[in-house]
Design a protein around this motif. Structure first.
Motif, PDB file in Angstrom:
ATOM      1  N   LYS A   1       0.878  -1.105  -0.103  1.00 33.61           N
ATOM      2  CA  LYS A   1      -0.019  -0.020  -0.035  1.00 33.61           C
ATOM      3  C   LYS A   1       0.857   1.291   0.154  1.00 33.61           C
ATOM      4  N   MET A   2       2.302   0.966   0.461  1.00 35.81           N
ATOM      5  CA  MET A   2       2.929   2.295   0.461  1.00 35.81           C
ATOM      6  C   MET A   2       3.842   2.439  -0.898  1.00 35.81           C
ATOM      7  N   ASN A   3       3.173   1.634  -1.706  1.00 32.39           N
ATOM      8  CA  ASN A   3       3.866   1.418  -3.223  1.00 32.39           C
ATOM      9  C   ASN A   3       5.332   1.021  -3.325  1.00 32.39           C
ATOM     10  N   HIS A   4       5.543   0.315  -2.204  1.00 33.98           N
ATOM     11  CA  HIS A   4       7.137  -0.314  -2.060  1.00 33.98           C
ATOM     12  C   HIS A   4       7.053  -1.779  -2.493  1.00 33.98           C
ATOM     13  N   PHE A   5       6.589  -1.937  -3.934  1.00 30.81           N
ATOM     14  CA  PHE A   5       6.281  -3.240  -4.399  1.00 30.81           C
ATOM     15  C   PHE A   5       7.347  -4.085  -4.369  1.00 30.81           C
ATOM     16  N   SER A   6       8.597  -3.745  -4.632  1.00 31.37           N
ATOM     17  CA  SER A   6       9.950  -4.680  -4.811  1.00 31.37           C
ATOM     18  C   SER A   6      10.184  -5.226  -3.225  1.00 31.37           C
ATOM     19  N   SER A   7      10.071  -4.151  -2.406  1.00 28.47           N
ATOM     20  CA  SER A   7      10.191  -4.634  -0.839  1.00 28.47           C
ATOM     21  C   SER A   7       9.103  -5.835  -0.649  1.00 28.47           C
ATOM     22  N   SER A   8       7.871  -5.334  -0.869  1.00 28.76           N
ATOM     23  CA  SER A   8       6.994  -6.611  -0.400  1.00 28.76           C
ATOM     24  C   SER A   8       7.141  -7.780  -1.237  1.00 28.76           C
ATOM     25  N   LEU A   9       7.527  -7.918  -2.291  1.00 27.36           N
ATOM     26  CA  LEU A   9       7.976  -9.093  -3.227  1.00 27.36           C
ATOM     27  C   LEU A   9       9.206  -9.777  -2.421  1.00 27.36           C
ATOM     28  N   HIS A  10      10.142  -8.824  -1.925  1.00 29.29           N
ATOM     29  CA  HIS A  10      11.532  -9.206  -1.084  1.00 29.29           C
ATOM     30  C   HIS A  10      11.050 -10.145   0.083  1.00 29.29           C
ATOM     31  N   PHE A  11       9.870  -9.632   0.793  1.00 30.85           N
ATOM     32  CA  PHE A  11       9.353 -10.156   2.100  1.00 30.85           C
ATOM     33  C   PHE A  11       8.703 -11.377   1.788  1.00 30.85           C
ATOM     34  N   PHE A  12       8.194 -11.495   0.538  1.00 37.51           N
ATOM     35  CA  PHE A  12       7.310 -12.886   0.224  1.00 37.51           C
ATOM     36  C   PHE A  12       8.488 -13.726   0.019  1.00 37.51           C
ATOM     37  N   LYS A  13       9.496 -13.622  -0.839  1.00 33.52           N
ATOM     38  CA  LYS A  13      10.540 -14.319  -1.239  1.00 33.52           C
ATOM     39  C   LYS A  13      11.059 -14.976   0.159  1.00 33.52           C
ATOM     40  N   GLN A  14      11.561 -14.151   1.179  1.00 31.87           N
ATOM     41  CA  GLN A  14      12.342 -14.549   2.190  1.00 31.87           C
ATOM     42  C   GLN A  14      11.315 -15.247   3.277  1.00 31.87           C
ATOM     43  N   MET A  15      10.028 -15.048   3.025  1.00 31.53           N
ATOM     44  CA  MET A  15       8.812 -16.074   3.834  1.00 31.53           C
ATOM     45  C   MET A  15       9.138 -17.435   3.255  1.00 31.53           C
ATOM     46  N   SER A  16       9.190 -17.622   2.028  1.00 35.54           N
ATOM     47  CA  SER A  16       9.244 -18.979   1.579  1.00 35.54           C
ATOM     48  C   SER A  16      10.694 -19.563   1.789  1.00 35.54           C
ATOM     49  N   VAL A  17      11.800 -18.647   1.977  1.00 38.40           N
ATOM     50  CA  VAL A  17      12.997 -19.334   2.310  1.00 38.40           C
ATOM     51  C   VAL A  17      13.112 -19.842   3.799  1.00 38.40           C
ATOM     52  N   ILE A  18      12.358 -19.099   4.568  1.00 33.69           N
ATOM     53  CA  ILE A  18      12.503 -19.452   5.955  1.00 33.69           C
ATOM     54  C   ILE A  18      11.314 -20.477   6.209  1.00 33.69           C
ATOM     55  N   GLY A  19      10.391 -20.671   5.190  1.00 33.18           N
ATOM     56  CA  GLY A  19       9.243 -21.800   5.676  1.00 33.18           C
ATOM     57  C   GLY A  19       7.993 -21.126   6.365  1.00 33.18           C
ATOM     58  N   ALA A  20       8.203 -19.683   6.265  1.00 28.30           N
ATOM     59  CA  ALA A  20       6.868 -19.103   6.648  1.00 28.30           C
ATOM     60  C   ALA A  20       5.725 -19.463   6.167  1.00 28.30           C
ATOM     61  N   PRO A  21       4.312 -19.437   6.671  1.00 26.09           N
ATOM     62  CA  PRO A  21       3.088 -19.868   5.889  1.00 26.09           C
ATOM     63  C   PRO A  21       2.780 -19.126   4.790  1.00 26.09           C
ATOM     64  N   VAL A  22       2.336 -19.590   3.586  1.00 24.60           N
ATOM     65  CA  VAL A  22       1.823 -18.617   2.655  1.00 24.60           C
ATOM     66  C   VAL A  22       0.530 -19.251   2.085  1.00 24.60           C
ATOM     67  N   ASN A  23      -0.289 -18.387   1.677  1.00 21.18           N
ATOM     68  CA  ASN A  23      -1.543 -18.827   1.145  1.00 21.18           C
ATOM     69  C   ASN A  23      -1.954 -17.977  -0.032  1.00 21.18           C
ATOM     70  N   GLU A  24      -3.155 -18.329  -0.334  1.00 20.65           N
ATOM     71  CA  GLU A  24      -3.705 -17.500  -1.834  1.00 20.65           C
ATOM     72  C   GLU A  24      -3.648 -16.020  -1.697  1.00 20.65           C
TER      73      GLU A  24
END
Length: 213
Positions: free
Chosen positions: A94-117
């Protein structure tokens, strides 16, 4: 059935966003969270949660605080819920930091954080906002790798991304496949996105057909 239909038409556009595979049974743990998150992505914008009190993950107002909070979340054991991770992703987007939001998402997958639709929806939205719709399709592929069934919000976002990138023919093919293969039930946003795209390229007669249907 839906997953098999997706395999029939999704083209892999690279593997930069593909996630580690997950036990399909684990997706059932997120059903309650999915219900709570259903309103996060109900429109073409990153919206607020109505009049409900905001959580600390939604109250983030600058990128430094977002990174600090994300680092704190990744250190917790057990890890925070998919609801909290998704709220933070949405706040950053929402702050228009789209690349940072994507970075967080990728890091979530790396550490095994939950991801859903819904978290995947936000990541795809960020890709499309940056005119990287092909990366959005790669993320769509990751849905069935994790036994996550894509929802109509995901497909609406991809359709809009294609339209914005002037790829109306691809958007039309995707829309027809959604209908023909019964991947998901189109909603008002789906049709309005297609009408906008068709009118943009002067296909007014086809757009009128959409309205009448």
């Amino acid at each position: 059935m839906i997953i098999s239909h997706l395999r029939a038409f999704i083209k892999f556009k690279g593997d930069s966003f593909l996630l580690p595979s997950q036990n399909p049974l684990s997706s059932s743990r997120f059903s309650l969270h999915a219900t709570l998150l259903a309103s996060l992505l109900h429109s073409n914008s990153f919206s607020n949660n109505g009049d409900r009190p905001l959580s600390r993950y939604q109250k983030v107002t600058n990128l430094d605080d977002a990174f600090n909070l994300f680092d704190e979340m990744t250190q917790r054991r057990p890890l925070p819920s998919v609801v909290h991770f998704t709220q933070l992703l949405n706040a950053v987007a929402k702050m228009n930091h789209f690349s940072s939001s994507l970075h967080f998402f990728k890091q979530m997958s790396v550490i095994g954080a939950p991801v859903n639709e819904y978290s995947i929806s936000i990541a795809i939205k960020c890709c499309c906002q940056m005119s990287r719709t092909n990366d959005g399709f790669a993320l769509l592929a990751s849905c069935f790798r994790r036994a996550v069934v894509p929802n109509v919000f995901i497909f609406n976002t991809l359709l809009d991304g294609l339209v914005v990138e002037n790829r109306i023919a691809e958007a039309e093919r995707l829309f027809k496949k959604l209908i023909k293969q019964k991947i998901c039930e189109p909603n008002v946003v789906t049709y309005s996105t297609m009408i906008k795209g068709l009118c943009k390229f002067g296909n007014n007669d086809i757009a009128i057909g959409f309205v009448r249907s």
